[in-house]
Design an enzyme around this catalytic site. Structure first.
Site, PDB file in Angstrom:
ATOM      1  N   HIS A   9      48.942  -7.071  22.656  1.00  0.00           N
ATOM      2  CA  HIS A   9      49.524  -5.773  22.962  1.00  0.00           C
ATOM      3  C   HIS A   9      48.883  -5.159  24.213  1.00  0.00           C
ATOM      4  O   HIS A   9      49.456  -4.284  24.841  1.00  0.00           O
ATOM      5  CB  HIS A   9      49.349  -4.824  21.776  1.00  0.00           C
ATOM      6  CG  HIS A   9      50.348  -5.053  20.704  1.00  0.00           C
ATOM      7  ND1 HIS A   9      50.351  -6.181  19.902  1.00  0.00           N
ATOM      8  CD2 HIS A   9      51.411  -4.311  20.312  1.00  0.00           C
ATOM      9  CE1 HIS A   9      51.355  -6.109  19.056  1.00  0.00           C
ATOM     10  NE2 HIS A   9      52.017  -4.974  19.273  1.00  0.00           N
ATOM     11  N   SER A  10      47.714  -5.615  24.571  1.00  0.00           N
ATOM     12  CA  SER A  10      46.989  -5.107  25.731  1.00  0.00           C
ATOM     13  C   SER A  10      46.939  -6.170  26.832  1.00  0.00           C
ATOM     14  O   SER A  10      46.425  -7.274  26.602  1.00  0.00           O
ATOM     15  CB  SER A  10      45.564  -4.728  25.336  1.00  0.00           C
ATOM     16  OG  SER A  10      44.758  -4.544  26.481  1.00  0.00           O
TER      17      SER A  10
END
Length: 151
Positions: A9-10
């Site tokens: 997600h990052s």
């Protein structure tokens, strides 16, 4: 050979995981990252994941961006048979599954049920072996589920 894709997600986490896997594991593996949403924020993007799968499979090697470089500096097109995906959170699985449906390659793509950092390290080391198979790379990644960090 087997390619590996780290999905987080990052964007920074994905790149950091790749850096650790290359430093501690092997730079002889095609290791690609897909991190963040379409705006570069927290999330996942099925289009970016599909692109990473295609890259890890050895398609379009001449069009790699500096941001999404593979661990292997000189990959050979057609060298990769299959691709193993490592994801950080459950919703990334949904977008990874969507991305698998989107790609138009003959290679087999599998999602490993493994912790993303330890699994990526194990998968990268295993994938660097000339005897690696998609099954052995998945098994190595999934073995990381059993690691105990303290006694």
């Amino acid at each position: 050979m087997v390619g590996v894709v780290v999905i987080s997600h990052s964007p920074r986490a994905a790149k950091g995981i790749r850096d650790i896997a290359v430093e501690m594991g092997s730079s002889d593996t095609r290791l690609v990252v897909a991190g963040g949403d379409v705006d570069g924020g927290i999330g996942t993007d099925p289009n970016a994941i599909a692109e990473a799968i295609t890259e890890a499979a050895g398609v379009n090697d001449d069009h790699r961006s500096d941001e999404n470089k593979t661990a292997n500096d000189n990959p050979t097109q057609g060298e990769i048979d299959d691709v193993v995906l490592l994801v950080d959170l459950g919703s990334a699985v949904m977008n990874a599954e969507l991305a698998i449906e989107m790609v138009t390659i003959d290679n087999t793509v599998h999602i490993a049920d493994a912790p993303v950092l330890e699994g990526a390290l194990n998968a990268t080391v295993e994938a660097s072996s000339s005897k690696a198979t998609v099954e052995s790379v998945i098994a190595a990644a999934e073995d990381a589920r059993e690691y105990s960090k303290i006694n």
